[in-house]
Motif scaffolding. Structure first.
Motif, short mmCIF file in Angstrom:
data_model
loop_
_atom_site.label_atom_id
_atom_site.label_comp_id
_atom_site.label_asym_id
_atom_site.label_seq_id
_atom_site.Cartn_x
_atom_site.Cartn_y
_atom_site.Cartn_z
N SER A 39 23.95 30.07 32.39
CA SER A 39 23.23 30.71 33.50
C SER A 39 21.86 31.23 33.11
O SER A 39 21.11 31.64 33.98
CB SER A 39 24.08 31.87 34.04
N ALA A 59 19.11 39.18 43.43
CA ALA A 59 19.68 38.00 44.07
C ALA A 59 19.56 36.78 43.17
O ALA A 59 20.46 35.93 43.13
CB ALA A 59 18.98 37.75 45.41
N GLU A 60 18.44 36.69 42.41
CA GLU A 60 18.26 35.57 41.52
C GLU A 60 19.30 35.57 40.41
O GLU A 60 19.78 34.51 39.98
CB GLU A 60 16.84 35.60 40.92
N THR A 61 19.67 36.77 39.92
CA THR A 61 20.69 36.88 38.88
C THR A 61 22.03 36.34 39.39
O THR A 61 22.72 35.58 38.70
CB THR A 61 20.85 38.34 38.44
N ILE A 62 22.38 36.73 40.61
CA ILE A 62 23.65 36.27 41.18
C ILE A 62 23.61 34.75 41.39
O ILE A 62 24.61 34.05 41.16
CB ILE A 62 23.93 36.99 42.50
N ARG A 63 22.47 34.23 41.81
CA ARG A 63 22.36 32.78 42.02
C ARG A 63 22.55 32.03 40.71
O ARG A 63 23.27 31.02 40.65
CB ARG A 63 21.00 32.44 42.62
N LEU A 64 21.91 32.52 39.63
CA LEU A 64 22.04 31.85 38.34
C LEU A 64 23.47 31.90 37.82
O LEU A 64 23.98 30.93 37.25
CB LEU A 64 21.07 32.48 37.34
N ALA A 66 26.18 32.14 39.69
CA ALA A 66 26.96 31.24 40.52
C ALA A 66 26.75 29.79 40.12
O ALA A 66 27.70 28.99 40.11
CB ALA A 66 26.59 31.44 41.99
N ASP A 67 25.51 29.45 39.75
CA ASP A 67 25.25 28.09 39.26
C ASP A 67 26.00 27.83 37.96
O ASP A 67 26.59 26.76 37.77
CB ASP A 67 23.74 27.89 39.04
N ARG A 76 30.37 31.72 46.51
CA ARG A 76 29.03 32.32 46.43
C ARG A 76 28.86 33.42 47.48
O ARG A 76 28.30 34.49 47.20
CB ARG A 76 27.96 31.24 46.63
N THR A 77 29.35 33.17 48.68
CA THR A 77 29.27 34.17 49.74
C THR A 77 30.02 35.44 49.35
O THR A 77 29.58 36.56 49.62
CB THR A 77 29.82 33.61 51.06
N GLU A 80 27.90 37.47 46.98
CA GLU A 80 26.82 38.15 47.68
C GLU A 80 27.34 39.34 48.48
O GLU A 80 26.70 40.40 48.54
CB GLU A 80 26.11 37.16 48.60
#
Length: 498
Positions: A39, A59-64, A66-67, A76-77, A80
């Motif tokens: 991540s 939000a970017e941290t959570i996106r990374l 999740a990726d 993912r939802t 968030e």
């Protein structure tokens, strides 16, 4: 009773952010370091998120993350949504739970690393949600529970620790336990007003159990609402140290585990609870080298005894001769920690060779700790209580084994002494193992057992008058064994498999 949290299940939408991330990571078999690499988020950031310390991640941290976890849209939802709940004040609860730590042990863990690793992993993973550690009084059940709880706390679990009234403690409680009152209320709730026993139920030792698991709990017997609100779906460990299983209420525990899907329960007790889903963990004394083997300072029982000797006689140097004496005493007392600690205390009034001579001729005299009379009484009462709770057939077997030639015995010897069938003898031996009266060994290349020297010594020299909680032990049976009324002398109930 094996119920884990599923990151993809119906509880996902309401799970805490740290629980979600940790659950997804463990589900696909990633370490925190591996997730950090995938991540591009630091290991420390991931650790803080999983422990609930980082309450407002970007939000970017959570996106990374999740990726890195390869999450689908639904998962993912859920992440968030967990972040949004944290922004609206949900994080204060997790900060509160973060301070729920187990007591601090007063002595290092010796020779129990393997047992602690197994227990911690079973509870952490959710493979087991109800574990009872049983063994003879003073064998180290509480110390093992402390180590297990510490490992789970390091993994992010809040630990709710309750010590039963009258139990001997060897630890320092936390300075600030925010859920102490809730833990006490939960322990009282699980005990219930009175044990509810079905006719004919029996434990491995022939005594009744409060586990009326065939009767549903009344609707008003709800778990403490404040505890449910505090824990929610968070992973947590409840420890009932020194529990009395006969007083515990299984329907209430079932309801509690259903309401708190992340809760695990760890008991330390003299006897099993004997309820569905119980994982029975038998704790034997520490390993000690045989007298005919070379003395090893790294043997667990020898290390334990040397540590206690240093506290009272730092002038004793473990040279070849003294190490041989220490190893001999450790083996003679079967590696039983409380017996070893009591024997070491006598070095304030005698030397090591004299101590060895006393152990050889009259070990019962050494079982009173000179610096702490309560320890000696605790050991004597615990052994007497265990013997009194055995079925009559098992007590008779112990008496015969104590007078038989030789220390070691096997199943064939039990068949010969009792004249019973092999399955009956196997059940009797298992009952003695659960009570901690005997310990297993494979020193001769086959499965053998021996009656603990502590049991032999105290069975041969019962204290005048009834011991605590065993008033029916006033008279003596075979080989000086305490006698007690047995509701079903011939029945030996087989508890849940270990």
């Amino acid at each position: 009773m094996t119920t884990g949290l599923s990151p993809e299940g119906t509880t996902t939408a309401t799970a805490a952010l740290g629980t979600l991330i940790r659950g997804h990571r463990l589900r696909i078999g990633l370490t925190q370091r591996e997730l950090a690499d995938l991540s591009t988020i630091s290991v420390r950031a991931i650790r803080d998120l999983e422990k609930g310390k980082a309450l407002r991640p970007r939000a970017e941290t959570i996106r990374l993350i999740a990726d890195g976890l390869r999450l689908g849209p639904r998962a993912r939802t859920a992440l968030e949504e967990a972040v949004r709940r944290g922004h609206h004040g949900g994080g204060s609860r997790h900060l509160l739970l973060e301070r729920c730590a187990p007591p601090a042990p007063l002595h290092p863990l010796i020779g129990r690393q393997a047992e602690a690793a197994v227990l911690a992993e079973e509870l952490r993973s959710g493979a087991e949600r109800l574990v009872t550690v049983v063994g003879l009084s003073g064998v180290g059940k509480t110390r093992l529970a402390l180590e297990t709880a510490a490992r789970l706390h390091d993994a992010g679990f809040p630990v709710l620790w309750h010590t039963a009234p009258g139990a001997v403690t060897d630890s320092l409680p936390p300075d600030d336990d925010p859920l102490l009152a809730l833990t006490t209320a939960c322990a009282a709730h699980l005990q219930g007003p009175e044990p509810r026993t079905h006719p004919g139920t029996a434990t491995a030792h022939g005594t009744g159990t409060g586990a009326s698991y065939g009767t549903p709990a009344p609707a008003d017997e709800q778990p403490p609402a404040a505890l449910l609100a505090a824990l929610g779906d968070r992973d947590a460990l409840l420890v009932l140290d020194g529990a009395a299983p006969a007083r515990l209420d299984f329907p209430r525990l079932t309801r509690l585990l259903r309401e708190l899907p992340g809760l695990r329960v760890l008991l330390t007790a003299d006897t099993p609870w004997n309820v569905p889903g119980e994982r029975l963990f038998l704790l034997a004394p520490l390993d000690a080298p045989r007298p005919d083997a070379p003395a090893r300072a790294d043997a667990p029982a020898v290390r334990f005894l040397l540590g206690r000797i240093r506290q009272v006689r730092p002038d004793i140097v473990p040279d070849e001769r003294s190490l041989a004496d220490v190893a001999w005493v450790a083996h003679r007392l079967d590696g039983h920690p409380l017996a070893l600690a009591a024997a070491a205390s006598w070095l304030t009034v005698c030397d090591l060779p004299t101590l060895r001579g006393i152990v050889e001729t009259d070990p019962a005299a050494l079982l009173d700790h000179l610096a702490d009379g309560r320890s000696g009484s605790h050991l004597r009462d615990g052994v007497a209580r265990t013997l009194a709770q055995l079925p009559a057939s098992s007590r008779e077997l112990v008496g015969r084994l104590c007078t038989a030639a030789g220390d070691d015995f096997d199943l064939d010897e039990v068949v010969r002494l009792t004249g019973r069938s092999l399955p009956d003898c196997g059940r009797m031996v298992r009952t003695l193992l659960i009570g901690g009266v005997i310990r297993p060994g494979t020193d001769h290349g086959r499965s053998t057992f021996r009656v603990l020297r502590v049991v032999r010594a105290l069975a041969a020299r019962p204290e005048p008058g009834p011991p605590a909680n065993a008033a029916s032990c006033a008279s003596s049976g075979p080989a000086g064994m305490p006698e007690t009324r047995d509701s079903d002398a011939s029945a030996v109930a087989a508890p849940a498999a270990a």
